[in-house]
Design a protein around this motif. Structure first.
Motif, PDB file in Angstrom:
ATOM      1  N   GLU A 152     -17.855  39.915 -69.260  1.00 50.36           N
ATOM      2  CA  GLU A 152     -18.064  39.017 -67.887  1.00 50.36           C
ATOM      3  C   GLU A 152     -19.215  37.879 -68.290  1.00 50.36           C
ATOM      4  OE1 GLU A 152     -16.460  39.021 -65.415  1.00 50.36           O
ATOM      5  OE2 GLU A 152     -15.057  40.501 -66.301  1.00 50.36           O
ATOM      6  N   THR A 153     -19.782  38.073 -69.302  1.00 56.37           N
ATOM      7  CA  THR A 153     -21.192  37.075 -69.574  1.00 56.37           C
ATOM      8  C   THR A 153     -21.101  36.339 -70.650  1.00 56.37           C
ATOM      9  OG1 THR A 153     -22.542  39.046 -68.890  1.00 56.37           O
ATOM     10  CG2 THR A 153     -23.767  37.318 -69.793  1.00 56.37           C
TER      11      THR A 153
ATOM     12  N   SER B  30     -10.788  39.239 -71.056  1.00 59.92           N
ATOM     13  CA  SER B  30     -12.097  38.997 -70.550  1.00 59.92           C
ATOM     14  C   SER B  30     -12.544  37.507 -70.622  1.00 59.92           C
ATOM     15  CB  SER B  30     -13.172  39.987 -71.051  1.00 59.92           C
ATOM     16  OG  SER B  30     -13.234  39.693 -72.465  1.00 59.92           O
TER      17      SER B  30
END
Ligand SMILES: N[C@@H](CCC(=O)N[C@@H](CS)C(=O)NCC(=O)O)C(=O)O
Length: 198
Positions: A145-146, A139
């Motif tokens: 994702e953040t 990731s």
């Protein structure tokens, strides 16, 4: 707010976070070479005689990880931490607290200390960076994702271990992560402040 800082130190984490939240602050440079950190006025702010330290509404906080966590909570509108009560907050706290674990692994490598993996809280240098490698291969950021405040700490650690101390060979997943984090406008502003020294 006021940050007490010195160039080319862990102060960069506080500067980066302050630039991320984009709230007004002033900088007070502490001259470490001249022993500014040992002056009584600074010891009253951080008795550990270390930068960075932060003053906010008359209260003080030191330890770069605590400053980053404090700012993420004080300025929730910046969206750099899952809110209290969100289940993702557990993982967020895990990675925030992992930063001192990484620092222990770096210290072990640097000092060439032999420690049994089972009793060393960080396991081993290789284990710590294997875990980070697995996460960042899967990731873009530590929470998925953040981007979060945890990335301010972890990316700073990776920057120091790979680029500054050269204790770890660059790996594609770490290089890509550092590139993502260091291309943020807030990081670039903090980096310029750090380089300019003012
Ligand atoms: N655990 C502290 C470490 C801070 C630290 O070691 N700061 C160094 C610069 S990177 C410092 O102020 N050294 C001055 C001294 O110890 O005299 C943090 O993360 O804020």
């Amino acid at each position: 707010m006021r940050v007490y800082w010195a160039p080319h130190t862990r102060s960069l984490r506080a500067l980066w976070m302050l630039e991320e939240i984009a709230a007004p602050y002033e900088r007070v440079r502490v001259d470490l070479q001249a022993g500014g950190q040992r002056q009584p006025a600074f010891r009253a702010i951080n008795p550990m005689e270390k930068v960075p330290a932060l003053e906010c509404d008359g209260a003080h906080v030191a330890e770069s990880g605590a400053i980053v966590a404090f700012l993420a909570e004080k300025f929730p509108q910046a969206g750099l931490a899952p809110p209290v009560g969100d289940v993702l907050r557990g993982r967020y706290l895990q990675w925030l607290f992992f930063s001192p674990v990484i620092e222990m692994a770096i210290t072990q490598k640097f000092a060439r200390l032999e420690m049994p993996e089972g009793s060393a809280g960080w396991g081993s240098f290789d284990r710590v960076f294997k875990v980070l490698s697995e996460i960042l291969s899967a990731s873009p950021y530590m929470l998925g994702e953040t981007f979060s405040a945890a990335d301010v700490l972890i990316a700073s650690d990776l920057h120091f271990v790979i680029d500054v101390f050269k204790l770890l060979e660059p790996r594609p997943e770490f290089s890509a992560y550092l590139e993502r984090c260091r291309s943020r406008a807030a990081f670039l502003r903090a980096q310029k402040i750090d380089a300019d020294g003012v």
